[in-house]
Design an enzyme around this catalytic site. Structure first.
Site, PDB file in Angstrom:
ATOM      1  CG  ASP A 539       2.954   2.240  -1.595  1.00 46.35           C
ATOM      2  OD1 ASP A 539       1.783   2.142  -1.142  1.00 46.35           O
ATOM      3  OD2 ASP A 539       3.654   1.546  -2.253  1.00 46.35           O
ATOM      4  CD  GLU A 541      -2.144   0.834  -1.867  1.00 41.15           C
ATOM      5  OE1 GLU A 541      -2.618  -0.116  -2.483  1.00 41.15           O
ATOM      6  OE2 GLU A 541      -1.079   0.940  -1.225  1.00 41.15           O
ATOM      7  CG  HIS A 680      -2.198  -3.617   1.688  1.00 45.53           C
ATOM      8  ND1 HIS A 680      -1.406  -3.740   0.650  1.00 45.53           N
ATOM      9  CD2 HIS A 680      -2.264  -4.466   2.673  1.00 45.53           C
ATOM     10  CE1 HIS A 680      -0.848  -4.986   1.178  1.00 45.53           C
ATOM     11  NE2 HIS A 680      -1.293  -5.487   2.006  1.00 45.53           N
ATOM     12  CG  ASP A 685       1.896   0.316   2.190  1.00 51.63           C
ATOM     13  OD1 ASP A 685       1.117  -0.305   1.539  1.00 51.63           O
ATOM     14  OD2 ASP A 685       1.387   0.085   3.523  1.00 51.63           O
TER      15      ASP A 685
END
Lengths: 725, 124
Positions: A539, A541, A680, A685
């Site tokens: 994942d 960000e 998050h 995640d």
């Protein structure tokens, strides 16, 4: 399980029924019309013409009403049944704790209640079965964990590989010796270099393949010649250019077929450094001594052979002899000091807090003799290098002799720092102990009650490079002491604490016993079973949601799945400097502020490492098209292209649970009974997505989706697959 | 005319002893405390024999020996390596580089003098 009626098929069915109804009614109408007399037809046409608006209105109301009724039927009866089927599959396959909550017809609600009641019993039964299985497997698990602990705590690095060189077991020491530079404690802006040590990874990523191949060739030759000792020993370079001895030992099956090999790694760089130092020390001493003795000898022989030397020359030669004896003495002193300081490592000494050593001695003295020496610990930061057991026993022996042979009064322990030693003073009020008594004690074997070691006190003192003597202090009338020097440990040397190990829950998963018996790997991933493949679940960000519009990655988190297990100890987590401003709106979501990213490597440095981390695996993510788009945007800059096959848990969920409204991460996690920790955050995640993915695999299998190709094709059929970045 | 012996060593003590020995045996002595100084003296004075230590600063005895042997004008100069380096490999290297003798410290004065006389009696 065959799929129940989908929304699209339902409306197709409804449309078909309406069409059929229309055709039948139309046909009947035509037949009636045909039989009507002309006058009746004219009348009807006239009526229709007069009330055409009303007729159209009635028709529209009828159609709308019909649509609402059909939709109501669909929502109350058809859709809930479809959802019931999906939820039942979740309950009985992946999450026995899930309960059905839906709105629908009374009949559907009754069915849901009945299913929930059965699910309660199923969950209870499941728990009971798991308890029984756990009980039955506890001993085997404990033995397995014990082996894992032994391997994990070995001072040598251990790697076990299958014949193709894939790592199936490794311990922390191997990881330290082989892995690229650690991030912990290093400059965080410095990206990791070198290969990764991990389950399923190739050992040739961290060790020279030619060296291993050479060793395996040697072993094969030995096997062919029927030699009993099949191991091969070689020297290789590990992390930070340190030298390692690598012993390669084959693992043979019942038929003496080659099923894998074990690598035992020993760091010899320090040992070599010591040996080099000794050699240098010796050579230097020899040269200096030879030169000095040569001068002395030449001078002495001149004096001997020329008895009529003039006084001045005689005096000069005497001076030479004296000067060279001093030079020889200085050379020997220097060599001895150097040896004691850096080289005397024959006995393995370990760092230990001085206060811990002395408190341990006091405690044992109290246990043995009910007489505890007085001791007030000094600074907690005083460290010594000792062999704890032998030194403790030797000091207890001395205490024993003092109390029971010399019959001195209560004993006191105190310490004092002296350059490279700590002076331990054993004090008492009374007469001092004579030197010959101390010498006699030194020559005795160390034994206290039933505790003994096959060494004399002198042996123990020698291996610590220390001495014991009767000591006097100024201003201490009536006070006597014995002083023992304990070698101080370098306060700048960091202490490495080994991880404490708890059985059986906290043992990190470093191994899988099943891989040895697996079939060989095949290159065609599409036809491989989902349960067999290796995955990197990741994942990112970002600064925003627009990859093409300049939004950048600010964090990458990933975890690998091997053989259906998530390897939490082999995560990838890296902050990335986006080289741009971070909007407050995105900070509110992920909490990563700009100052945290200062000094972090940029994407050009991070992406190659992530690419290496994910090498040879299937990439998995939630709504992963977004992340893949971001990676694609960096291809030109970094030269890194991620050609791995990709699976999206959002699309898979939408395929499996088409009747569900939401397929965001939280909704799926709740449905499958998963708690996401660190929502998050990229790694949080990623790990949540990995757990979700592991639970989706059996649900796919229940629907006949078992291979990678089938999973990708199923994903493409969902509505969400139409959303592209 | 007496033969000239150049003594090269960075240890003053041994130079004193060797200088005395050589002069007592009728040789003229020259002294150098380093390899560079030795090369200058050789070029200037053309000694008949060099007592050459190996462990010299900057330019060591092996290099001095090699340079002397490379110069055809100096092929008549005898070289005796007198050194604290006592291994077989050191001796083999010294002789391979052109030394006429390799004497390990400490040595007997009489042995050294005998070797010097032997080498200076024979033509190069």
């Amino acid at each position: 399980m065959p799929r129940l009626i989908t929304k699209s098929s339902f409306w197709a069915f409804v449309s078909l029924c309406l069409l059929f109804f229309s055709i039948v009614m139309g046909g009947l109408g035509l037949v009636l019309w045909d039989r009507l007399p002309d006058a009746d037809r004219t009348f009807l046409l006239g009526m229709a013409g007069q009330h055409v608006g009303d007729l159209i209105g009635l028709g529209v109301i009828f159609v709308i009403g019909l649509v609402f009724i059909i939709d109501w039927v669909f929502r109350l009866y058809i859709l809930p049944v479809d959802r019931l089927a999906e939820e039942v599959s979740v309950i009985f396959r992946v999450n026995p704790g899930q309960r059905i909550r839906l709105h629908g017809s009374k009949e559907a609600m009754r069915l849901a209640t009945a299913i929930n009641t059965v699910a309660d019993s199923f969950e209870e039964l499941n728990r009971s079965v798991e308890d029984r299985i756990r009980e039955a497997g506890t001993r085997a698990e404990a033995e397995k964990q014990l082996l894992a602990m032994v391997v994990a705590e070995l001072p040598q690095g251990v790697l076990i590989c299958n014949p193709q060189g894939q790592i199936t077991l490794y311990n922390e020491r191997a990881q330290q010796l082989l892995r690229g530079s650690e991030r912990h404690g290093d400059d965080p802006a410095e990206p990791m270099t070198g290969g990764f040590v991990g389950l399923g990874r190739s050992v040739f990523g961290v060790l020279n393949k030619n060296i291993i191949s050479h060793a395996l060739g040697e072993i094969t030759d030995k096997m062919r010649r029927g030699q009993p000792d099949l191991r091969s020993s070689l020297v290789a370079t590990g992390r930070d250019e340190r030298l390692m001895r690598v012993e390669v030992v084959p693992v043979l099956g019942r038929d003496r077929d080659f099923t894998g090999f074990v690598l035992i790694l020993t760091d010899i760089s320090q040992q070599l450094a010591v040996e080099r130092r000794v050699d240098t020390l010796f050579q230097t001493l020899m040269v200096k001594m030879r030169a000095a003795v040569a001068s002395m000898r030449a001078a002495i022989e001149i004096i001997r052979d020329y008895p009529n030397l003039e006084a001045a020359k005689h005096s000069q030669l005497q001076g030479i002899i004296h000067a060279e004896t001093l030079t020889a003495g200085a050379a020997m002193d220097e060599a001895a000091a150097e040896f004691n300081r850096h080289v005397n490592a024959n006995w393995p000494l370990a760092r230990m807090r001085l206060s811990d050593l002395l408190e341990g001695i006091c405690r044992r003295a109290e246990e043995k003799w009910a007489a505890r020496p007085a001791y007030v610990p000094g600074e907690s930061d005083h460290w010594v290098r000792v062999d704890s057991y032998s030194m403790s026993l030797a000091l207890l022996f001395i205490l024993d002799r003092l109390m029971h042979e010399s019959a001195v009064g209560p004993l006191r322990l105190s310490t004092q720092r002296l350059e490279s030693y700590f002076a331990l003073d054993i004090g008492w009020t009374g007469s001092p102990v004579r030197m010959e008594t101390i010498r006699r004690w030194e020559d005795q074997a160390v034994a206290v009650a039933d505790d003994a070691i096959p060494s004399t006190v002198k042996d123990v003192l020698d291996r610590h490079g220390t001495e014991i003597w009767a000591h006097t202090r100024s201003g201490g009338a009536g006070e006597s002491y014995l002083r023992i020097l304990l070698p101080a440990a370098d306060p700048k040397t960091p202490v490495r604490f080994k991880r404490s190990t708890l059985l059986p829950v906290n043992r990190p998963v470093f191994f899988d016993y099943d891989i040895f018996s697996r079939a060989d790997q095949h290159p065609e991933l599409d036809n491989r079973m989902l349960t067999e493949l290796a995955y990197t679940v990741f994942d990112t960000e970002t600064t925003g949601l627009d990859p093409r519009g300049g939004d950048e990655i600010i964090s990458v988190g990933a975890v690998r799945i091997i053989n259906g297990k998530m390897l939490e100890d082999e995560c990838f987590e890296q902050l990335v400097n986006p080289q741009r401003l971070i909007p407050w709106s995105s900070v509110q979501i992920h909490g990563i502020q700009a100052k945290v990213l200062e000094g972090q490597p940029d994407i050009a440095q991070v992406l190659p490492m992530f690419h290496k981390y994910a090498e040879g695996t299937i990439l998995v993510g939630h709504n992963v098209a977004f992340d893949m788009r971001l990676l694609q945007e960096k291809e030109v800059l970094t030269g890194i292209r991620f050609g791995n096959p990709v699976l999206d848990t959002m699309l898979i969920s939408a395929f499996i649970h088409s009747a569900q409204q939401s397929h965001d991460l939280e909704a799926i996690a709740e449905r499958l009974g998963i708690t996401i920790i660190g929502r998050h955050t990229a790694l949080g995640d990623a790990m949540g997505t990995a757990e979700i993915f592991l639970k989706l695999i059996p649900l796919l299998a229940a629907m006949g989706i078992q291979t990678l190709k089938q999973a990708r094709e199923a994903s493409q059929k969902t509505y969400y697959a139409r959303l592209k970045y | 005319m007496s033969k000239k012996v150049l003594i090269v060593d960075d240890e003053p003590s041994i130079i004193v002893a060797l200088q005395f020995l050589m002069e007592q045996n009728g040789y003229e002595t020259l002294v150098a405390f380093s390899g560079e100084e030795a090369m200058e003296t050789i070029a200037r004075q053309h000694p008949d024999l060099i007592l050459l230590d190996i462990m010299l600063p900057v330019v060591d005895g092996f290099e001095v020996c090699q340079r002397v042997r490379e110069n055809p004008e100096w092929k008549d100069i005898r070289i005796v390596l007198v050194t604290a380096l006592g291994s077989e490999a050191n001796a083999a290297k010294g002789l391979a580089l052109g030394a006429d003798a390799y004497i390990t410290k400490p040595f007997a004065n009489a042995d050294l003098v005998a070797k010097v006389k032997e080498l200076l009696a024979c033509p190069a």
